[in-house]
Design a protein around this motif. Structure first.
Motif, PDB file in Angstrom:
ATOM      1  N   TYR A   1       0.841  -1.205   0.000  1.00 57.37           N
ATOM      2  CA  TYR A   1       0.000   0.000   0.000  1.00 57.37           C
ATOM      3  C   TYR A   1       0.873   1.252   0.000  1.00 57.37           C
ATOM      4  O   TYR A   1       0.604   2.209  -0.733  1.00 57.37           O
ATOM      5  CB  TYR A   1      -0.917   0.017   1.230  1.00 57.37           C
ATOM      6  CG  TYR A   1      -1.819  -1.169   1.314  1.00 57.37           C
ATOM      7  CD1 TYR A   1      -2.616  -1.515   0.231  1.00 57.37           C
ATOM      8  CD2 TYR A   1      -1.872  -1.959   2.438  1.00 57.37           C
ATOM      9  CE1 TYR A   1      -3.449  -2.612   0.290  1.00 57.37           C
ATOM     10  CE2 TYR A   1      -2.697  -3.054   2.506  1.00 57.37           C
ATOM     11  CZ  TYR A   1      -3.485  -3.379   1.423  1.00 57.37           C
ATOM     12  OH  TYR A   1      -4.297  -4.459   1.488  1.00 57.37           O
ATOM     13  N   LEU A   2       1.914   1.238   0.831  1.00 55.80           N
ATOM     14  CA  LEU A   2       2.801   2.397   0.899  1.00 55.80           C
ATOM     15  C   LEU A   2       3.454   2.619  -0.462  1.00 55.80           C
ATOM     16  O   LEU A   2       3.576   3.761  -0.926  1.00 55.80           O
ATOM     17  CB  LEU A   2       3.862   2.178   1.986  1.00 55.80           C
ATOM     18  CG  LEU A   2       4.816   3.357   2.188  1.00 55.80           C
ATOM     19  CD1 LEU A   2       4.030   4.601   2.557  1.00 55.80           C
ATOM     20  CD2 LEU A   2       5.827   3.052   3.280  1.00 55.80           C
ATOM     21  N   ALA A   3       3.844   1.521  -1.105  1.00 53.26           N
ATOM     22  CA  ALA A   3       4.523   1.645  -2.397  1.00 53.26           C
ATOM     23  C   ALA A   3       3.624   2.348  -3.406  1.00 53.26           C
ATOM     24  O   ALA A   3       4.054   3.287  -4.100  1.00 53.26           O
ATOM     25  CB  ALA A   3       4.912   0.260  -2.904  1.00 53.26           C
TER      26      ALA A   3
ATOM     27  N   LEU B   1      -7.772   1.071  -4.080  1.00 52.96           N
ATOM     28  CA  LEU B   1      -7.834   0.170  -5.243  1.00 52.96           C
ATOM     29  C   LEU B   1      -6.956  -1.061  -5.028  1.00 52.96           C
ATOM     30  O   LEU B   1      -7.337  -2.173  -5.380  1.00 52.96           O
ATOM     31  CB  LEU B   1      -7.386   0.915  -6.500  1.00 52.96           C
ATOM     32  CG  LEU B   1      -8.466   1.734  -7.197  1.00 52.96           C
ATOM     33  CD1 LEU B   1      -7.896   2.414  -8.415  1.00 52.96           C
ATOM     34  CD2 LEU B   1      -9.610   0.830  -7.606  1.00 52.96           C
ATOM     35  N   THR B   2      -5.768  -0.841  -4.445  1.00 47.60           N
ATOM     36  CA  THR B   2      -4.881  -1.974  -4.174  1.00 47.60           C
ATOM     37  C   THR B   2      -5.551  -2.957  -3.220  1.00 47.60           C
ATOM     38  O   THR B   2      -5.500  -4.171  -3.405  1.00 47.60           O
ATOM     39  CB  THR B   2      -3.572  -1.471  -3.553  1.00 47.60           C
ATOM     40  OG1 THR B   2      -3.074  -0.417  -4.342  1.00 47.60           O
ATOM     41  CG2 THR B   2      -2.549  -2.580  -3.477  1.00 47.60           C
ATOM     42  N   TYR B   3      -6.205  -2.383  -2.189  1.00 45.92           N
ATOM     43  CA  TYR B   3      -6.890  -3.234  -1.208  1.00 45.92           C
ATOM     44  C   TYR B   3      -8.003  -4.036  -1.888  1.00 45.92           C
ATOM     45  O   TYR B   3      -8.120  -5.253  -1.706  1.00 45.92           O
ATOM     46  CB  TYR B   3      -7.469  -2.347  -0.105  1.00 45.92           C
ATOM     47  CG  TYR B   3      -8.238  -3.118   0.925  1.00 45.92           C
ATOM     48  CD1 TYR B   3      -7.571  -3.873   1.878  1.00 45.92           C
ATOM     49  CD2 TYR B   3      -9.626  -3.107   0.946  1.00 45.92           C
ATOM     50  CE1 TYR B   3      -8.266  -4.590   2.819  1.00 45.92           C
ATOM     51  CE2 TYR B   3     -10.326  -3.822   1.876  1.00 45.92           C
ATOM     52  CZ  TYR B   3      -9.646  -4.565   2.815  1.00 45.92           C
ATOM     53  OH  TYR B   3     -10.333  -5.290   3.741  1.00 45.92           O
TER      54      TYR B   3
ATOM     55  N   ASP C   1      -4.767  -7.876  -9.833  1.00 39.97           N
ATOM     56  CA  ASP C   1      -3.674  -6.924  -9.568  1.00 39.97           C
ATOM     57  C   ASP C   1      -4.036  -5.542 -10.083  1.00 39.97           C
ATOM     58  O   ASP C   1      -3.452  -5.051 -11.053  1.00 39.97           O
ATOM     59  CB  ASP C   1      -2.377  -7.421 -10.198  1.00 39.97           C
ATOM     60  CG  ASP C   1      -1.935  -8.718  -9.557  1.00 39.97           C
ATOM     61  OD1 ASP C   1      -2.386  -8.970  -8.430  1.00 39.97           O
ATOM     62  OD2 ASP C   1      -1.153  -9.454 -10.157  1.00 39.97           O
ATOM     63  N   ILE C   2      -5.021  -4.908  -9.412  1.00 40.59           N
ATOM     64  CA  ILE C   2      -5.470  -3.576  -9.848  1.00 40.59           C
ATOM     65  C   ILE C   2      -4.341  -2.562  -9.715  1.00 40.59           C
ATOM     66  O   ILE C   2      -4.248  -1.627 -10.497  1.00 40.59           O
ATOM     67  CB  ILE C   2      -6.705  -3.140  -9.032  1.00 40.59           C
ATOM     68  CG1 ILE C   2      -7.884  -4.059  -9.347  1.00 40.59           C
ATOM     69  CG2 ILE C   2      -7.101  -1.706  -9.366  1.00 40.59           C
ATOM     70  CD1 ILE C   2      -9.131  -3.699  -8.615  1.00 40.59           C
TER      71      ILE C   2
ATOM     72  N   VAL D   1       0.623   1.889 -13.970  1.00 42.39           N
ATOM     73  CA  VAL D   1       0.739   2.261 -15.388  1.00 42.39           C
ATOM     74  C   VAL D   1       0.282   3.707 -15.595  1.00 42.39           C
ATOM     75  O   VAL D   1       0.976   4.513 -16.218  1.00 42.39           O
ATOM     76  CB  VAL D   1      -0.091   1.293 -16.264  1.00 42.39           C
ATOM     77  CG1 VAL D   1      -0.213   1.835 -17.676  1.00 42.39           C
ATOM     78  CG2 VAL D   1       0.527  -0.078 -16.269  1.00 42.39           C
ATOM     79  N   VAL D   2      -0.885   4.044 -15.008  1.00 38.68           N
ATOM     80  CA  VAL D   2      -1.416   5.406 -15.184  1.00 38.68           C
ATOM     81  C   VAL D   2      -0.469   6.432 -14.595  1.00 38.68           C
ATOM     82  O   VAL D   2      -0.105   7.421 -15.247  1.00 38.68           O
ATOM     83  CB  VAL D   2      -2.811   5.507 -14.536  1.00 38.68           C
ATOM     84  CG1 VAL D   2      -3.264   6.958 -14.498  1.00 38.68           C
ATOM     85  CG2 VAL D   2      -3.803   4.672 -15.296  1.00 38.68           C
ATOM     86  N   PHE D   3      -0.030   6.187 -13.367  1.00 36.36           N
ATOM     87  CA  PHE D   3       0.801   7.178 -12.686  1.00 36.36           C
ATOM     88  C   PHE D   3       2.141   7.343 -13.384  1.00 36.36           C
ATOM     89  O   PHE D   3       2.606   8.469 -13.600  1.00 36.36           O
ATOM     90  CB  PHE D   3       1.018   6.778 -11.228  1.00 36.36           C
ATOM     91  CG  PHE D   3      -0.196   6.973 -10.381  1.00 36.36           C
ATOM     92  CD1 PHE D   3      -0.954   8.126 -10.515  1.00 36.36           C
ATOM     93  CD2 PHE D   3      -0.600   6.014  -9.478  1.00 36.36           C
ATOM     94  CE1 PHE D   3      -2.085   8.314  -9.752  1.00 36.36           C
ATOM     95  CE2 PHE D   3      -1.723   6.190  -8.716  1.00 36.36           C
ATOM     96  CZ  PHE D   3      -2.467   7.347  -8.857  1.00 36.36           C
TER      97      PHE D   3
END
Lengths: 124, 237
Positions: free
Chosen positions: A30-32, A73-75, A83-84, A90-92
């Motif tokens: 999540y931090l990543a 989203l990751t959660y 693997d959302i 990709v977007v960021f």
């Protein structure tokens, strides 16, 4: 001015970050993703400063909003076994490259103009 | 003024960002070994599953081959009166060797470690040892048991019961508490022989071991899964 404050912030952050306790491995993903989101916002902020349309509210809401949304989203992806976070990455990262390109063009133009002026002055 | 504000804000943002990056980097480096271990673990689990699949396949193969062999024997031995006797003998021998699943009346004995050790000085005596199993099986055989199994492991004449730390090995397979001993024979005789006063079961009960004995009309005992090897023994001509 802006770059000096950025560098000071980075150095201070590195010093503090080296001395804070390590978070648990479960939350590190999540931090990543939050880091990637924040990095994207910072590049966006620099770009908007260059374009002279910097808006404090948009910048702040983007910084926290993007980070929180990507964590959520990751959660969700973890719950659904999809693997959302890859989509978020990709977007960021794509946006980061766009912003970097704008910043690069700006400075390349600036320096080329400066050199052109200098060389024309010397010829005179 | 505006410029200063933006600069300060960006500085704070970068500060937070670098703190996050540093924490994350340290987390990842400190847990890299753990990631490696889970990877290795996954690999091992994978190979275990693969081997199990191979084993199952080989076992299926063996069973079909055995069925085929039985059929061949049947066709070979139905041809004449003499071969009928051979077939009967073969069946008898297979049963004696433990190569067939057998069913019949008998008793089931369940041995469990004592929940509360009665003898505090010798805690070991309240556990079920391999020697206890051997004694019980011996008593059963003495009372005329025709087939015996412990936790699904058929006891045949080449069976070894050994101690392997906190478990017991029978036919080289690990078995553990509770030990369920099935024996086929006259249930009355077997029951009587085991519950005799001063018998081994009495001694086990005194030590605190939980013993349950049950008479049953039908007990199924699985076949022996191993092979008999004769490398040194030869038939005398």
């Amino acid at each position: 001015m802006i770059y000096i404050s950025i560098i000071i912030g980075c150095i201070l952050g590195a010093i503090i970050g080296m001395n804070t306790p390590v978070i648990s491995y479960t939350y590190s993903s999540y931090l990543a993703i939050a880091i990637i989101a924040a990095l994207d916002t910072v590049f966006g902020g620099i770009t908007s400063v260059i374009k002279k349309n910097f808006d404090l509210k948009i910048f702040l809401s983007g910084f926290f909003g993007n980070a929180i949304l990507s964590i959520a989203l990751t959660y969700l992806g973890e719950r659904l076994n999809v693997d959302i976070y890859l989509a978020a990455v990709v977007v960021f990262v794509g946006r980061m490259f766009t912003n970097l390109a704008i910043i690069r063009r700006y400075y390349v133009d600036k320096w080329t103009n400066k050199f052109a002026e200098l060389s024309s002055k010397n010829k005179k | 003024m505006q410029e200063k504000k933006i600069a300060a804000l960006l500085g704070i943002m970068c500060f937070m960002l670098t703190v996050g990056i540093c924490v994350q980097m340290r987390t990842v480096t400190s847990t890299a070994s753990r990631m490696g271990r889970t990877y290795a673990e996954n690999e091992l689990r994978d190979s275990v599953l693969k081997w199990k699949e191979k084993y199952d396949l080989a076992y299926d193969n063996l069973e079909t081959k055995e069925a085929k062999l039985d059929k061949l024997r049947e066709t070979a031995s139905t041809s004449s009166e003499a071969s009928e006797n051979v077939k009967a003998g073969l069946e008898q021998n297979n049963m004696a060797l433990g190569f067939t699943e057998v069913i019949g009346s008998g008793i089931t004995i369940t041995l469990k470690d004592a929940e509360v050790a009665t003898n505090k000085l010798d805690l070991s005596s309240s556990l079920v040892h391999y020697s206890d199993l051997i004694e019980v099986i011996n008593a059963l055989k003495n009372a005329g048991a025709e087939a015996v199994s412990v936790n699904g492991e058929r006891i045949v004449n080449v069976t070894a019961i050994t101690c392997a730390g906190n478990i017991i090995k029978i036919n080289n397979e690990k078995v553990g508490v509770p030990f369920v001993i099935n024996a086929i024979g006259s249930s009355e005789k077997l029951y009587g022989a085991l519950t005799m006063h001063g018998g081994y079961i009495d001694k086990l009960k005194e030590d605190g071991v939980t013993v349950e004995i049950e008479k049953k009309d039908t007990i199924t005992i699985p076949k022996y899964n191993g092979v008999y090897k004769f490398e040194y023994a030869k038939v005398v001509e």
